[in-house]
Design a protein around this motif. Structure first.
Motif, PDB file in Angstrom:
ATOM      1  N   PRO A 134      35.657-161.873  59.967  1.00 29.06           N
ATOM      2  CA  PRO A 134      36.547-162.753  59.200  1.00 29.06           C
ATOM      3  C   PRO A 134      37.758-163.249  59.980  1.00 29.06           C
ATOM      4  O   PRO A 134      38.413-164.199  59.548  1.00 29.06           O
ATOM      5  N   TYR A 135      38.053-162.615  61.089  1.00 28.29           N
ATOM      6  CA  TYR A 135      39.240-162.981  61.874  1.00 28.29           C
ATOM      7  C   TYR A 135      38.892-163.811  63.107  1.00 28.29           C
ATOM      8  O   TYR A 135      39.675-164.658  63.521  1.00 28.29           O
ATOM      9  N   LEU A 136      37.693-163.585  63.682  1.00 29.79           N
ATOM     10  CA  LEU A 136      37.302-164.285  64.902  1.00 29.79           C
ATOM     11  C   LEU A 136      36.533-165.572  64.629  1.00 29.79           C
ATOM     12  O   LEU A 136      36.797-166.604  65.260  1.00 29.79           O
ATOM     13  N   VAL A 137      35.594-165.554  63.697  1.00 29.35           N
ATOM     14  CA  VAL A 137      34.738-166.721  63.450  1.00 29.35           C
ATOM     15  C   VAL A 137      35.556-167.975  63.131  1.00 29.35           C
ATOM     16  O   VAL A 137      35.287-169.051  63.689  1.00 29.35           O
ATOM     17  N   PRO A 138      36.576-167.905  62.255  1.00 34.76           N
ATOM     18  CA  PRO A 138      37.348-169.126  61.986  1.00 34.76           C
ATOM     19  C   PRO A 138      38.065-169.685  63.212  1.00 34.76           C
ATOM     20  O   PRO A 138      38.386-170.879  63.247  1.00 34.76           O
ATOM     21  N   LEU A 139      38.312-168.844  64.219  1.00 31.63           N
ATOM     22  CA  LEU A 139      39.022-169.318  65.408  1.00 31.63           C
ATOM     23  C   LEU A 139      38.137-170.177  66.315  1.00 31.63           C
ATOM     24  O   LEU A 139      38.597-171.165  66.870  1.00 31.63           O
ATOM     25  N   PHE A 140      36.850-169.787  66.457  1.00 27.32           N
ATOM     26  CA  PHE A 140      36.013-170.516  67.426  1.00 27.32           C
ATOM     27  C   PHE A 140      35.020-171.482  66.799  1.00 27.32           C
ATOM     28  O   PHE A 140      34.452-172.332  67.492  1.00 27.32           O
ATOM     29  N   LEU A 141      34.791-171.385  65.477  1.00 24.18           N
ATOM     30  CA  LEU A 141      33.710-172.140  64.845  1.00 24.18           C
ATOM     31  C   LEU A 141      33.910-173.652  64.950  1.00 24.18           C
ATOM     32  O   LEU A 141      33.027-174.373  65.451  1.00 24.18           O
ATOM     33  N   ASP A 142      35.031-174.162  64.497  1.00 30.55           N
ATOM     34  CA  ASP A 142      35.256-175.615  64.527  1.00 30.55           C
ATOM     35  C   ASP A 142      35.316-176.172  65.947  1.00 30.55           C
ATOM     36  O   ASP A 142      34.700-177.217  66.221  1.00 30.55           O
ATOM     37  N   PRO A 143      36.037-175.530  66.878  1.00 35.40           N
ATOM     38  CA  PRO A 143      36.029-176.053  68.258  1.00 35.40           C
ATOM     39  C   PRO A 143      34.636-176.089  68.883  1.00 35.40           C
ATOM     40  O   PRO A 143      34.291-177.041  69.585  1.00 35.40           O
TER      41      PRO A 143
END
Length: 314
Positions: A103-112
């Motif tokens: 829940p903390y890592l996926v939102p950081l790299f998903l859109d880029p």
């Protein structure tokens, strides 16, 4: 012996039943039984123990099936490679990520990642480390993002970044320190994750916990770090957080953090050797590393905590 027979055996291992495996393979149960028996006769060993309700590999059979999986996977690489010739960064990645990261890592790299590579498709599963390892071995997942280091036959590990550990305390019964040596940590009223989670094992390691009794009146079993944070906020006491978790705290909660010096959690990408998707793994790993704060890409001489993953397949 041929690749089809190996695939039959791997399907039987995965499903644990001749009936289920035959249905999955669109063939009759007697036909599947004959193929497996012919394979066993040719190699001279019994692959499966048929005496149990769920069919399981024998000790020799498990070793054979590990190698068989590598061979079948190598055959599939040709198709994967052919797909990349037309479009270098198209295709599908099936990933497993542990709950203390997802829940903390996926939102950081998903859109880029998807913004730069719109033809790439991601399927992400939140699973425990052992589940991820097993699904990678069986070919259900292409790779996983877990706490490393770990050693497992046929698995390659690529370190990605390092998380500091923080004590998160209730300000009403906490201390004013901003940094603290682990040896000076007061373990009274420490909230922990459920057994089976490698982050719990790491916390037990760095805190040198000898048993499960940490002084709380409530026995609270959970697999969510957010749940532990809420318990500290409402019930008092403290818990231990990995660094990425702290990025989602509000300004009030940030005042409850104390950095634990000396040790870090290593986060790495794991996959089988030679999957045919190495070029996709490379762009994924680059995006993950660039999405986390720069100081987290270096362990800065601190000790990496062992996640406690056994070195052999279950």
């Amino acid at each position: 012996m041929n690749l089809q027979q190996l695939e039959y055996a791997l399907t039987l291992e995965k499903l644990g039943s001749f009936t289920s495996a035959a249905k999955s393979l669109s063939m009759t149960q007697p036909a599947l039984s004959l193929q497996i028996k012919n394979l066993e006769n040719e190699i001279g060993i019994s692959l499966f123990d048929r005496s149990r309700s769920r069919i399981e590999p024998t000790e020799q059979g498990l070793k054979f099936l590990l190698k068989a999986g590598e061979i079948v996977m190598a055959g599939k690489q040709l198709k994967e490679y052919a797909l990349t010739l037309g479009s270098q960064f198209s295709g599908e990645l099936k990933l497993g990520i542990i709950p203390t990261l997802s829940p903390y890592l996926v939102p950081l790299f998903l859109d880029p990642l998807l913004g730069q590579y719109p033809e790439l498709s991601l399927e992400i599963h939140e699973l425990l480390t052992e589940e991820i390892l097993q699904k990678i071995r069986l070919g259900d997942l292409d790779g996983g993002i877990v706490s490393t280091p770990l050693a497992r036959q046929g698995i390659t590990v690529t370190p990605l970044f390092y998380e500091s550990f923080y004590m998160y305390q209730n300000k009403e019964d906490g201390r004013s320190d901003k940094t603290l040596k682990v040896s000076n940590l007061d373990l009274k009223n420490l909230w922990l994750l459920e057994e089976g989670n490698c982050f719990r094992d790491q916390v037990s390691d760095i805190c040198s916990l000898k048993d499960e009794n940490t002084g709380t009146q409530i026995s609270y079993h959970c697999s969510s770090i957010d749940s532990l944070i809420r318990m500290v906020d409402h019930q008092g006491g403290m818990t231990i957080l990995p660094e990425l978790t702290t990025l989602s705290l509000d300004s009030h909660q940030e005042q409850n953090l104390v950095l634990l010096e000396e040790k870090v959690r290593e986060v790495g990408f794991i996959t089988r050797k030679l999957t045919g998707k190495e070029h996709l793994f490379e762009v994924l790993n680059d995006k993950i590393k660039s999405s986390v704060p720069a100081p987290m890409r270096d362990k800065s001489g601190r000790e990496v905590v062992d996640p406690g993953i056994l070195e052999s397949w279950k």
